[in-house]
Structures are given as structure tokens and as C-alpha cells.
Design a protein around this motif. Structure first.
Motif, short mmCIF file in Angstrom:
data_model
loop_
_atom_site.label_atom_id
_atom_site.label_comp_id
_atom_site.label_asym_id
_atom_site.label_seq_id
_atom_site.Cartn_x
_atom_site.Cartn_y
_atom_site.Cartn_z
N ALA A 42 0.39 67.18 79.52
CA ALA A 42 1.19 67.98 78.41
C ALA A 42 2.17 68.24 78.80
N GLU A 43 2.71 68.66 79.72
CA GLU A 43 4.20 68.96 80.32
C GLU A 43 5.14 67.67 80.30
N THR A 44 4.64 66.40 80.47
CA THR A 44 5.50 65.18 80.32
C THR A 44 5.80 65.21 78.78
N ASP A 45 4.48 65.04 78.02
CA ASP A 45 4.82 64.59 76.71
C ASP A 45 5.61 65.90 75.92
N TYR A 46 5.37 66.96 76.52
CA TYR A 46 6.19 68.22 75.88
C TYR A 46 7.58 68.06 76.10
N LYS A 47 7.95 67.63 77.01
CA LYS A 47 9.38 67.20 77.43
C LYS A 47 9.94 66.00 76.41
N VAL A 48 9.11 65.02 76.24
CA VAL A 48 9.53 64.13 75.16
C VAL A 48 9.83 64.62 73.95
N ASN A 49 8.94 65.65 73.39
CA ASN A 49 8.95 66.40 72.00
C ASN A 49 10.23 67.17 72.01
N LEU A 50 10.67 67.89 73.20
CA LEU A 50 11.77 68.61 73.11
C LEU A 50 12.99 67.97 73.10
N ALA A 51 13.18 66.81 73.74
CA ALA A 51 14.02 65.76 73.62
C ALA A 51 14.26 65.14 71.98
N ALA A 52 13.31 65.23 71.56
CA ALA A 52 13.38 64.74 69.87
C ALA A 52 13.38 65.93 69.17
N ASN A 53 13.54 67.10 69.59
CA ASN A 53 13.62 68.32 68.67
C ASN A 53 12.50 68.21 67.77
N ILE A 89 0.61 68.10 71.35
CA ILE A 89 1.59 67.43 71.49
C ILE A 89 1.33 65.95 70.90
N ILE A 90 0.03 65.50 71.20
CA ILE A 90 0.20 64.32 70.45
C ILE A 90 0.17 64.16 68.96
N ASN A 91 -0.09 65.28 68.27
CA ASN A 91 -0.01 65.62 66.86
C ASN A 91 1.42 65.69 66.58
N ALA A 92 2.27 66.45 67.33
CA ALA A 92 3.73 66.32 67.03
C ALA A 92 4.36 65.05 67.33
N ILE A 93 4.00 64.25 68.29
CA ILE A 93 4.48 62.82 68.25
C ILE A 93 4.05 62.14 67.12
N ALA A 94 3.06 62.11 66.76
CA ALA A 94 2.65 61.40 65.56
C ALA A 94 3.50 61.83 64.23
N GLN A 95 3.67 63.30 64.05
CA GLN A 95 4.62 63.78 62.91
C GLN A 95 5.77 63.35 63.45
N THR A 96 6.32 63.26 64.51
CA THR A 96 7.79 62.36 64.75
C THR A 96 7.82 61.10 64.35
N GLU A 97 7.06 60.26 64.40
CA GLU A 97 6.92 59.02 63.87
C GLU A 97 6.97 59.03 62.47
N LEU A 98 6.13 59.86 61.86
CA LEU A 98 6.11 59.90 60.42
C LEU A 98 7.34 60.58 59.99
N ALA A 99 8.07 61.32 60.70
CA ALA A 99 9.40 61.85 60.14
C ALA A 99 10.67 60.91 60.03
N LYS A 100 10.27 59.96 61.06
CA LYS A 100 11.33 58.87 60.90
C LYS A 100 11.46 58.14 59.68
N THR A 101 10.33 58.10 58.96
CA THR A 101 10.25 57.10 57.59
C THR A 101 10.20 58.19 56.51
N ALA A 102 10.29 59.53 56.77
CA ALA A 102 10.39 60.10 55.61
C ALA A 102 11.37 60.18 54.49
N GLY A 103 11.42 60.28 53.30
CA GLY A 103 12.32 60.22 52.46
C GLY A 103 11.70 59.89 51.09
N PRO A 104 12.48 59.75 50.08
CA PRO A 104 11.97 59.31 48.73
C PRO A 104 11.87 58.01 48.65
N ARG A 105 10.55 57.63 48.01
CA ARG A 105 10.19 56.19 47.76
C ARG A 105 10.31 55.78 46.38
N PHE A 106 11.10 54.87 46.15
CA PHE A 106 11.33 54.44 44.80
C PHE A 106 10.75 53.30 44.40
#
Length: 106
Positions: A42-53, A89-106
Motif C-alpha cells: 500500500a505504501e509503495t503504490d501510494y507513493k506512485v499515486n502521489l507522484a502522478a498527483n 490505491i489499486i482503484n486510484a491507479i486504474a482511475q489514473t490510466e482512464l484519466a490519461k485518455t479522458a476527453g471528448p470523443r467525436f
């Protein structure tokens, strides 16, 4: 005869699978090995999340509370809370991956 054979096969399967558990876990007293491994992950993955804001708000509080519970001798509650924090933390990592592709889709 079929019921007896099926019962024997089920018992054999359960006995064979029992040997795959690691020796560090003692089911009688709730060993600390599982807490240490979960809290370290948990601590290791949390540091990864902090680095990615992308760290969630309450995760750090949950990790600290789990450590306090463990020091107080409440191992079962500490392990449960550490597992919940790791799941966040696992859910936040998944959310981070989804946020990279977020945006309008035309």
C-alpha cells in the motif's frame, strides 16, 4: 457409489490444495506477515499515486490508522483496514490510466 467417489475426490482436492499455503501464515493467531506485506504494498503504490498527483484523499489516513491499530495489537482490524487502503490505491491507479485518455470523443 458415485457419491462416495465424488466425496473422496473432493477431499483429495482439498488436501492437495492445503499444501500450497505459505508457511509464514499462522491461521491461529493472525500472523503479522500478511499485515507487513499489505502495508508495504500500500505504501509503495501510494507513493506512485502521489507522484502522478492522483492519490485519493483518505488513503494516507487509512494507512496511518492501520499502523496505529497494528501497534495497539488489533491485528485483524489493521489487516482489514490495510486491505481497504490497498484496494483504494489499486482503484486510484486504474482511475489514473482512464484519466490519461479522458476527453471528448467525436
Amino acid at each position: 457409489m458415485k457419491k462416495v467417489l465424488l466425496t473422496i475426490l473432493i477431499l483429495f482436492a482439498l488436501i492437495v490444495q492445503a499444501d500450497f499455503l505459505d508457511d509464514s501464515h499462522n491461521w491461529n493467531n493472525g500472523s503479522s506477515g500478511s499485515f507487513k506485506s499489505v502495508i508495504k504494498a500500500a505504501e509503495t503504490d501510494y507513493k506512485v499515486n502521489l507522484a502522478a498527483n492522483m492519490a485519493w484523499r483518505d488513503t494516507e489516513k487509512m494507512i496511518k490508522k492501520a499502523k496505529r491499530l497494528y501497534k495497539a495489537g488489533k491485528n485483524a482490524a489493521a489487516i482489514s483496514l490495510a486491505n481497504k487502503a490497498h484496494k483504494q490505491i489499486i482503484n486510484a491507479i486504474a482511475q489514473t490510466e482512464l484519466a490519461k485518455t479522458a476527453g471528448p470523443r467525436f
